[in-house]
Design a protein around this motif. Structure first.
Motif, PDB file in Angstrom:
ATOM      1  N   LYS A   1       0.831  -1.205   0.000  1.00 27.96           N
ATOM      2  CA  LYS A   1       0.000   0.000   0.000  1.00 27.96           C
ATOM      3  C   LYS A   1       0.863   1.251   0.000  1.00 27.96           C
ATOM      4  O   LYS A   1       0.557   2.239  -0.676  1.00 27.96           O
ATOM      5  N   GLY A   2       1.968   1.205   0.739  1.00 29.90           N
ATOM      6  CA  GLY A   2       2.888   2.344   0.751  1.00 29.90           C
ATOM      7  C   GLY A   2       3.499   2.598  -0.605  1.00 29.90           C
ATOM      8  O   GLY A   2       3.644   3.754  -1.032  1.00 29.90           O
ATOM      9  N   VAL A   3       3.864   1.525  -1.329  1.00 29.34           N
ATOM     10  CA  VAL A   3       4.428   1.665  -2.673  1.00 29.34           C
ATOM     11  C   VAL A   3       3.400   2.296  -3.616  1.00 29.34           C
ATOM     12  O   VAL A   3       3.722   3.190  -4.420  1.00 29.34           O
ATOM     13  N   ILE A   4       2.148   1.847  -3.515  1.00 29.01           N
ATOM     14  CA  ILE A   4       1.085   2.378  -4.377  1.00 29.01           C
ATOM     15  C   ILE A   4       0.853   3.856  -4.095  1.00 29.01           C
ATOM     16  O   ILE A   4       0.793   4.685  -5.014  1.00 29.01           O
ATOM     17  N   LEU A   5       0.727   4.205  -2.829  1.00 33.92           N
ATOM     18  CA  LEU A   5       0.467   5.601  -2.464  1.00 33.92           C
ATOM     19  C   LEU A   5       1.646   6.498  -2.822  1.00 33.92           C
ATOM     20  O   LEU A   5       1.452   7.640  -3.263  1.00 33.92           O
ATOM     21  N   ASP A   6       2.880   6.003  -2.643  1.00 32.25           N
ATOM     22  CA  ASP A   6       4.059   6.786  -3.034  1.00 32.25           C
ATOM     23  C   ASP A   6       4.041   7.084  -4.528  1.00 32.25           C
ATOM     24  O   ASP A   6       4.311   8.212  -4.958  1.00 32.25           O
ATOM     25  N   GLY A   7       3.738   6.061  -5.323  1.00 32.97           N
ATOM     26  CA  GLY A   7       3.705   6.248  -6.773  1.00 32.97           C
ATOM     27  C   GLY A   7       2.643   7.236  -7.204  1.00 32.97           C
ATOM     28  O   GLY A   7       2.887   8.107  -8.049  1.00 32.97           O
ATOM     29  N   LEU A   8       1.458   7.138  -6.606  1.00 37.70           N
ATOM     30  CA  LEU A   8       0.372   8.064  -6.952  1.00 37.70           C
ATOM     31  C   LEU A   8       0.700   9.482  -6.500  1.00 37.70           C
ATOM     32  O   LEU A   8       0.458  10.446  -7.241  1.00 37.70           O
ATOM     33  N   ALA A   9       1.239   9.615  -5.292  1.00 45.98           N
ATOM     34  CA  ALA A   9       1.562  10.946  -4.769  1.00 45.98           C
ATOM     35  C   ALA A   9       2.631  11.634  -5.607  1.00 45.98           C
ATOM     36  O   ALA A   9       2.543  12.835  -5.878  1.00 45.98           O
ATOM     37  N   GLN A  10       3.646  10.889  -6.029  1.00 46.38           N
ATOM     38  CA  GLN A  10       4.697  11.479  -6.859  1.00 46.38           C
ATOM     39  C   GLN A  10       4.142  11.942  -8.196  1.00 46.38           C
ATOM     40  O   GLN A  10       4.548  12.985  -8.721  1.00 46.38           O
ATOM     41  N   GLU A  11       3.198  11.170  -8.748  1.00 41.41           N
ATOM     42  CA  GLU A  11       2.577  11.580 -10.008  1.00 41.41           C
ATOM     43  C   GLU A  11       1.713  12.820  -9.797  1.00 41.41           C
ATOM     44  O   GLU A  11       1.712  13.738 -10.625  1.00 41.41           O
ATOM     45  N   MET A  12       0.995  12.884  -8.689  1.00 38.62           N
ATOM     46  CA  MET A  12       0.154  14.048  -8.392  1.00 38.62           C
ATOM     47  C   MET A  12       0.992  15.294  -8.169  1.00 38.62           C
ATOM     48  O   MET A  12       0.572  16.412  -8.517  1.00 38.62           O
ATOM     49  N   MET A  13       2.191  15.118  -7.594  1.00 35.45           N
ATOM     50  CA  MET A  13       3.078  16.247  -7.337  1.00 35.45           C
ATOM     51  C   MET A  13       3.516  16.941  -8.625  1.00 35.45           C
ATOM     52  O   MET A  13       3.922  18.100  -8.601  1.00 35.45           O
ATOM     53  N   ARG A  14       3.453  16.218  -9.744  1.00 34.30           N
ATOM     54  CA  ARG A  14       3.796  16.828 -11.036  1.00 34.30           C
ATOM     55  C   ARG A  14       2.808  17.923 -11.399  1.00 34.30           C
ATOM     56  O   ARG A  14       3.127  18.839 -12.145  1.00 34.30           O
ATOM     57  N   TYR A  15       1.593  17.830 -10.852  1.00 30.30           N
ATOM     58  CA  TYR A  15       0.533  18.764 -11.216  1.00 30.30           C
ATOM     59  C   TYR A  15       0.235  19.777 -10.123  1.00 30.30           C
ATOM     60  O   TYR A  15      -0.047  20.938 -10.406  1.00 30.30           O
ATOM     61  N   THR A  16       0.258  19.355  -8.870  1.00 26.58           N
ATOM     62  CA  THR A  16      -0.068  20.274  -7.788  1.00 26.58           C
ATOM     63  C   THR A  16       0.484  19.750  -6.465  1.00 26.58           C
ATOM     64  O   THR A  16       0.540  18.541  -6.240  1.00 26.58           O
ATOM     65  N   LYS A  17       0.905  20.687  -5.622  1.00 26.79           N
ATOM     66  CA  LYS A  17       1.357  20.325  -4.273  1.00 26.79           C
ATOM     67  C   LYS A  17       0.185  20.301  -3.301  1.00 26.79           C
ATOM     68  O   LYS A  17       0.268  19.715  -2.237  1.00 26.79           O
ATOM     69  N   TYR A  18      -0.900  20.967  -3.668  1.00 23.41           N
ATOM     70  CA  TYR A  18      -2.081  21.058  -2.811  1.00 23.41           C
ATOM     71  C   TYR A  18      -3.310  20.569  -3.580  1.00 23.41           C
ATOM     72  O   TYR A  18      -4.128  21.369  -4.027  1.00 23.41           O
ATOM     73  N   PRO A  19      -3.462  19.261  -3.760  1.00 21.24           N
ATOM     74  CA  PRO A  19      -4.604  18.740  -4.521  1.00 21.24           C
ATOM     75  C   PRO A  19      -5.929  19.015  -3.811  1.00 21.24           C
ATOM     76  O   PRO A  19      -6.009  18.978  -2.581  1.00 21.24           O
ATOM     77  N   LYS A  20      -6.951  19.268  -4.603  1.00 27.32           N
ATOM     78  CA  LYS A  20      -8.276  19.492  -4.050  1.00 27.32           C
ATOM     79  C   LYS A  20      -8.992  18.159  -3.878  1.00 27.32           C
ATOM     80  O   LYS A  20      -8.541  17.125  -4.354  1.00 27.32           O
ATOM     81  N   ASP A  21     -10.122  18.222  -3.205  1.00 24.09           N
ATOM     82  CA  ASP A  21     -10.855  17.005  -2.877  1.00 24.09           C
ATOM     83  C   ASP A  21     -11.215  16.210  -4.130  1.00 24.09           C
ATOM     84  O   ASP A  21     -11.030  14.990  -4.181  1.00 24.09           O
ATOM     85  N   TYR A  22     -11.715  16.902  -5.160  1.00 24.36           N
ATOM     86  CA  TYR A  22     -12.125  16.195  -6.375  1.00 24.36           C
ATOM     87  C   TYR A  22     -10.931  15.563  -7.087  1.00 24.36           C
ATOM     88  O   TYR A  22     -11.072  14.528  -7.754  1.00 24.36           O
ATOM     89  N   GLN A  23      -9.743  16.179  -6.960  1.00 26.88           N
ATOM     90  CA  GLN A  23      -8.564  15.624  -7.611  1.00 26.88           C
ATOM     91  C   GLN A  23      -8.126  14.322  -6.933  1.00 26.88           C
ATOM     92  O   GLN A  23      -7.776  13.352  -7.612  1.00 26.88           O
ATOM     93  N   CYS A  24      -8.160  14.305  -5.596  1.00 23.10           N
ATOM     94  CA  CYS A  24      -7.857  13.052  -4.879  1.00 23.10           C
ATOM     95  C   CYS A  24      -8.872  11.981  -5.241  1.00 23.10           C
ATOM     96  O   CYS A  24      -8.529  10.795  -5.378  1.00 23.10           O
ATOM     97  N   GLU A  25     -10.115  12.381  -5.410  1.00 21.95           N
ATOM     98  CA  GLU A  25     -11.157  11.422  -5.768  1.00 21.95           C
ATOM     99  C   GLU A  25     -10.922  10.862  -7.167  1.00 21.95           C
ATOM    100  O   GLU A  25     -11.109   9.664  -7.406  1.00 21.95           O
ATOM    101  N   GLU A  26     -10.516  11.716  -8.104  1.00 25.87           N
ATOM    102  CA  GLU A  26     -10.244  11.260  -9.472  1.00 25.87           C
ATOM    103  C   GLU A  26      -9.094  10.244  -9.482  1.00 25.87           C
ATOM    104  O   GLU A  26      -9.158   9.244 -10.207  1.00 25.87           O
ATOM    105  N   VAL A  27      -8.062  10.496  -8.694  1.00 30.82           N
ATOM    106  CA  VAL A  27      -6.916   9.586  -8.647  1.00 30.82           C
ATOM    107  C   VAL A  27      -7.325   8.249  -8.041  1.00 30.82           C
ATOM    108  O   VAL A  27      -6.961   7.178  -8.552  1.00 30.82           O
ATOM    109  N   ALA A  28      -8.090   8.292  -6.955  1.00 28.13           N
ATOM    110  CA  ALA A  28      -8.544   7.056  -6.315  1.00 28.13           C
ATOM    111  C   ALA A  28      -9.429   6.245  -7.261  1.00 28.13           C
ATOM    112  O   ALA A  28      -9.304   5.012  -7.341  1.00 28.13           O
ATOM    113  N   ALA A  29     -10.300   6.934  -7.996  1.00 24.18           N
ATOM    114  CA  ALA A  29     -11.167   6.242  -8.956  1.00 24.18           C
ATOM    115  C   ALA A  29     -10.351   5.620 -10.083  1.00 24.18           C
ATOM    116  O   ALA A  29     -10.604   4.485 -10.515  1.00 24.18           O
TER     117      ALA A  29
END
Length: 533
Positions: free
Chosen positions: A178-206
């Motif tokens: 789970k840590g590997v998965i979350l690290d990979g997703l977080a690093q990809e999200m960091m390419r776009y924003t350091k402060y993701p909004k609620d809908y953005q976290c939801e889009e990534v989880a989906a």
């Protein structure tokens, strides 16, 4: 939670068919299904979907979700590159010496709503010039693609996906995976924003549960609520790490860097609020705050030289990170910014700065989208009744002028009235003969656009922008252009929208410029439905 479903997806001939597990059930629209197929199989090419029709026993184009049930068969049909067509718009904002054009690509079936997408091709644009920001950051994608994880993680997830397809067994990964998965997703999200909004976290989880159906969560309403919450905590931890390393965008929110009287670190957080991509970027490689300050001092002398636009543009690009940090962290007065960065207060540099911050062109995109929506917008405005409708009709009476700028101004002013705001409190008009009264009123204006006119003349003597009682731009071609430049300056100077026109500016940001248009004020949402309904 909707009943889970499974679809058969055929690629090319029937020798390549795969199962698509829909943890949250059959989607509501064909667009949602198209997005799910695209992200689940990471399809890069354009395609359309066909379904197996029981009446004709053949594949037909999918136009309604009523044709889809659990265990339906769909076929992916790739579109030929020749199918889209290209519409060219002239560029007259960024570089008057360059014969650049912007090309918006649409499919033949594109609707008015699709014209507001960000799928834009650029030919000889600032994106391919030295103006381009060196950072790899970009705006939030329309479709988030789940990155590849480590080899071991991908191997285990592939096995669990296979088990899920066979018997529907969900997989609860251990802490390490789970840590590997979350690290990979977080690093990809960091390419776009350091402060993701609620809908953005939801889009990534989906997107994660679509790419790996075995990770779906039966206990949640959406099937991925737990992943969404875990992503939020992971991003907080990443920001903490970046703050300790001295990342400028995170550092401005650190308690030890707060000025006296600013309160706790959680208060007055300085973060992107208007879809800024490069809010506080890193310094260019090999540069420091001291070296960039020397560049700023040199820039002051370069501004005074004639025909020196190329050098000025190069140095403004180089000092971008230093300027943003100063503006965001120190919140200087407009007078101080004018003194330290005089080159910023020119139309070409307002366009360039907006491009650096948002990665989107300002003037050309604003004008083309506004003109594209103007006919539909006018019908909506003219249909308004009551006292508000009378005011709008009075303003729109001038739309038949031969000047395109006059027509745009009429529509803009009418839009302000439609949104329950007062255009006269923002767009000020003064007679040339009443100079003293005009200067006194301008000095008391927080933010606005002014026009100086003479009796008996159609063309104004001067159109300009006022911020904090100071004229920051003068001799602009039209009121519409002044409004666009002010919109750009709000981004460049990290200002809030004026209270007396906040809904109008939100409409321009989220509908016209398509910047963070997910969460809308109720007024803007209703107008959007009428525009694209």
């Amino acid at each position: 939670m909707a009943q889970p479903a499974v679809l058969r997806i055929i690629f090319g001939d029937e020798s390549d068919s795969r199962k698509l597990h829909l943890v949250s059930g059959i989607p509501a629209t064909t667009d949602d299904l198209h997005t799910i197929v695209k992200t689940s199989y990471q399809i890069k090419e354009d395609f359309r979907l066909q379904y197996m029709d029981t009446d004709f026993n053949d594949f037909m184009n999918l136009t309604s979700m009523s044709e889809i049930q659990n265990k339906s068969t769909l076929k992916v049909i790739y579109l030929a590159p020749s199918q889209p067509y290209v519409t060219l718009y002239p560029v007259d904002s960024f570089d008057e010496n360059a014969g650049a054009t912007y090309a918006d690509t649409h499919t033949p079936a594109s609707s008015l709503a699709s014209s507001c997408s960000d799928d834009t091709l650029h030919t000889s644009t600032p994106h391919s010039s030295p103006e381009r920001q060196s950072s790899t950051s970009s705006s939030w994608p329309n479709v988030f693609v789940v990155p590849k994880f480590t080899y071991e993680a991908e191997f285990e997830l592939q096995q669990k996906d296979t088990e899920f397809e066979a018997n529907g067994t969900y997989f609860n990964p251990g802490p390490k995976l789970k840590g590997v998965i979350l690290d990979g997703l977080a690093q990809e999200m960091m390419r776009y924003t350091k402060y993701p909004k609620d809908y953005q976290c939801e889009e990534v989880a989906a997107a994660l549960t679509r790419a790996h159906p075995c990770l779906g969560q039966l206990g949640s309403k959406t099937g991925f609520w737990g992943w969404k919450q875990s992503l939020k905590y992971k991003m907080q931890n990443y920001r903490t790490k970046l703050g300790r390393l001295g990342h400028p965008e995170i550092r401005v929110n650190s308690l030890k860097h707060k000025k006296e009287g600013q309160g706790k670190a959680a208060a007055n957080i300085k973060k992107p609020r208007k879809a800024e991509v490069h809010y506080v970027p890193l310094h260019p490689k090999g540069e420091s705050s001291e070296s960039l300050e020397k560049e700023r001092v040199v820039l002051l002398s370069e501004v005074k030289k004639r025909d020196n636009e190329v050098v000025i543009k190069e140095k403004m690009q180089k000092t971008f990170s230093s300027r943003r940090l100063e503006i965001v962290e120190q919140r200087p007065m407009i007078e101080d910014i004018q003194e330290r960065w005089p080159a910023l207060f020119h139309e070409s540099e307002v366009n360039a700065e907006f491009l650096r911050i948002t990665t989107k062109p300002l003037q050309t995109k604003f004008m083309s989208q506004f003109d594209l929506l103007s006919d539909k917008l006018m019908k909506i405005l003219e249909s308004k009744g009551g006292l508000k409708g009378q005011k709008i009709k009075a303003v729109l009476a001038g739309k038949d002028s031969e000047s395109i700028n006059a027509k745009r101004e009429c529509i803009l002013r009418s839009l302000v009235i439609y949104l329950n705001e007062d255009p006269d409190s923002f767009f000020k008009e003064y007679l040339e003969s009443a100079t003293e009264d005009a200067e006194r009123d301008i000095a008391a204006t927080v933010m606005g656009v002014y026009t100086v006119v003479s009796h008996g003349e159609d063309e104004p003597k001067d159109v300009g922008i006022v911020i904090e009682g100071r004229k920051v731009l003068q001799n602009i071609d039209s009121v519409m252009m002044a409004f666009i430049m002010l919109f750009g300056l709000i981004y460049a100077l990290d200002l809030n929208y004026p209270d007396n026109l906040k809904y109008t500016f939100e409409f321009c940001q989220k509908i016209i410029m398509n910047l963070d248009g997910h969460k809308l004020n109720a007024k803007i949402q209703q107008l959007k439905i009428k525009l694209f309904g």
